[in-house]
Design an enzyme around this catalytic site. Sequence first.
Site, PDB file in Angstrom:
ATOM      1  N   SER A  58       0.842  -1.250  -0.144  1.00  0.00           N
ATOM      2  CA  SER A  58      -0.005  -0.073  -0.055  1.00  0.00           C
ATOM      3  C   SER A  58       0.820   1.276  -0.038  1.00  0.00           C
ATOM      4  CB  SER A  58      -0.879   0.049   1.186  1.00  0.00           C
ATOM      5  OG  SER A  58      -1.447   1.127   1.431  1.00  0.00           O
ATOM      6  N   TYR A  77      -1.634  -0.446  10.727  1.00  0.00           N
ATOM      7  CA  TYR A  77      -2.018  -1.392   9.647  1.00  0.00           C
ATOM      8  C   TYR A  77      -0.666  -0.807   8.560  1.00  0.00           C
ATOM      9  CZ  TYR A  77      -3.635  -1.109   4.699  1.00  0.00           C
ATOM     10  OH  TYR A  77      -3.434  -1.409   3.499  1.00  0.00           O
ATOM     11  N   LYS A 116       2.343  -3.212   6.706  1.00  0.00           N
ATOM     12  CA  LYS A 116       2.685  -3.246   5.442  1.00  0.00           C
ATOM     13  C   LYS A 116       4.058  -3.270   5.040  1.00  0.00           C
ATOM     14  CE  LYS A 116      -1.331  -4.224   3.461  1.00  0.00           C
ATOM     15  NZ  LYS A 116      -1.711  -5.317   2.551  1.00  0.00           N
TER      16      LYS A 116
HETATM   17  C1  WQD Z   1      -9.522   8.957   1.353  1.00  0.00           C
HETATM   18  C2  WQD Z   1      -9.937  10.724   1.482  1.00  0.00           C
HETATM   19  C3  WQD Z   1     -10.162  11.312   3.602  1.00  0.00           C
HETATM   20  C4  WQD Z   1     -13.583   8.906   4.643  1.00  0.00           C
HETATM   21  C5  WQD Z   1      -5.960   4.454   3.276  1.00  0.00           C
HETATM   22  C6  WQD Z   1      -4.940   3.653   3.458  1.00  0.00           C
HETATM   23  C7  WQD Z   1      -4.227   3.222   2.003  1.00  0.00           C
HETATM   24  C8  WQD Z   1      -5.312   2.401   1.509  1.00  0.00           C
HETATM   25  C9  WQD Z   1      -6.469   3.136   1.125  1.00  0.00           C
HETATM   26  C10 WQD Z   1      -5.701  -0.019   1.790  1.00  0.00           C
HETATM   27  C11 WQD Z   1      -9.026  11.073   2.398  1.00  0.00           C
HETATM   28  C12 WQD Z   1     -11.338  11.246   2.880  1.00  0.00           C
HETATM   29  C13 WQD Z   1     -12.737   9.411   3.724  1.00  0.00           C
HETATM   30  C14 WQD Z   1     -14.372   9.850   5.021  1.00  0.00           C
HETATM   31  C15 WQD Z   1     -13.581  11.658   4.080  1.00  0.00           C
HETATM   32  N1  WQD Z   1      -5.908   1.307   2.373  1.00  0.00           N
HETATM   33  N2  WQD Z   1     -12.465  10.892   3.664  1.00  0.00           N
HETATM   34  N3  WQD Z   1     -14.497  11.128   4.537  1.00  0.00           N
HETATM   35  O1  WQD Z   1      -6.817   7.412   4.066  1.00  0.00           O
HETATM   36  O2  WQD Z   1      -6.003   7.712   1.518  1.00  0.00           O
HETATM   37  O3  WQD Z   1      -5.625   5.345   2.286  1.00  0.00           O
HETATM   38  O4  WQD Z   1      -6.912   3.853   2.400  1.00  0.00           O
HETATM   39  O5  WQD Z   1      -5.809  -0.442   0.501  1.00  0.00           O
HETATM   40  O6  WQD Z   1      -3.220   2.167   2.590  1.00  0.00           O
HETATM   41  O7  WQD Z   1      -3.993   4.486   4.201  1.00  0.00           O
HETATM   42  O8  WQD Z   1      -8.002   6.409   2.198  1.00  0.00           O
HETATM   43  O9  WQD Z   1     -10.366   6.400   1.520  1.00  0.00           O
HETATM   44  O10 WQD Z   1      -9.644   6.514   4.044  1.00  0.00           O
HETATM   45  O11 WQD Z   1      -9.550   8.496   2.484  1.00  0.00           O
HETATM   46  O12 WQD Z   1     -13.338  12.881   3.496  1.00  0.00           O
HETATM   47  O13 WQD Z   1     -15.634   9.418   5.541  1.00  0.00           O
HETATM   48  O14 WQD Z   1     -11.200  10.737   1.738  1.00  0.00           O
HETATM   49  O15 WQD Z   1      -9.907  12.518   4.241  1.00  0.00           O
HETATM   50  O16 WQD Z   1      -8.782  12.404   2.198  1.00  0.00           O
HETATM   51  P1  WQD Z   1      -6.615   6.778   2.265  1.00  0.00           P
HETATM   52  P2  WQD Z   1      -9.431   6.849   2.608  1.00  0.00           P
END
Ligand code: WQD
Length: 331
Positions: free
Chosen positions: A124, A150, A154
Amino acid sequence: MKVLATGGTGYIGSHTVIELIKKGYEVEILDNLFNSKIEVLDKIEKITGVKPKFHQIDMLDEEGVEKVFAEGRFDTVIHFAGLKAVGESVAKPLEYYKTNIGGTINILNAMKKYDVKRIIFSSSATVYGDPHQPTCVETLETGRDLTSPYGKTKYMIEEILKDAAFADEDLSVTILRYFNPVGNHESGLIGEDPNGIPNNLMPIIMKVYRKEIPELSVYGNDYETRDGSCVRDYIHVLDLAAGHILAMEHMKQGTSIYNLGTGTGTTVYEMVRAFENASGEKLPYRDAPRRPGDLACLTADASKAEAELGWKATHTIEDAMRDTINYLRSA
Ligand code: WQD
């Protein structure tokens, strides 16, 4: 070529299994169904005409894992299995270290015992931590200021795999660093359907659409980005699946590492608008405080996968939203 997909009934695993079968590979699945459903096997059969042999086994069950390898005679392992909820890992670190790292070591020991010399690991972009730059290239240092157990699992598993490949010159390791997987198979039969409360943006948007959650909270609108919300590199899961096939077909001894992303960033507000355009309905959301640990922008430099694997993402955000709506309306 015979492949064992650990975590193969999961979101990315199941889409990759479908692609493998379509390319004529024989695939077996090892999964404990902690974060997926057995019905996925029927969906895979409906899409491909093939129902992969399934082993409902926890990768911490050493004897069970050994038995699968003793009978399986696999050429390659694609290792998807693991716990993946960033927020949950902060609350349950020992469970994450035990499952993700202990499970991987069991898989590697079984590979060694039964002479399986190739493994592809589902890693990731989180291993980059805060790269202090918007785009990540594979040569960036990893493991710095990781904010979740997490992400640390990784990173640690990447290091374990590198050491295992160094100790055994016949072992081929390919590490694939996913950015933000979205979308699903065009049939609408399978999609991202985590058990429990999701962390990620798209599963939450899907729950809002299903009215299981009243509204989306947009975590922060004051970032230094074009509209104030965070930028991420959202990659269609079908592009991810294709990347695994090409990675497998280009495996070589030692350790190879590739980013799987589009190279293009999309903001949270833009994701909301794209979803609304696909659904034809407003999506309820409100601005909320920033989420601790979030970076303003994280996108992939995917030029190495293009140059060495001949892989490039082809699906758009609009494709991903169209397929997501199709899945939501088919379920
Ligand atoms: C994306 C954007 C949030 C939820 C993580 C892991 C990575 C991978 C993908 C597994 C961010 C915003 C989110 C919400 C929001 N994991 N958001 N409201 O944090 O980029 O990555 O997930 O494969 O390893 O680190 O993904 O989808 O959590 O967030 O505004 O209710 O959406 O702030 O900017 P992230 P995410």
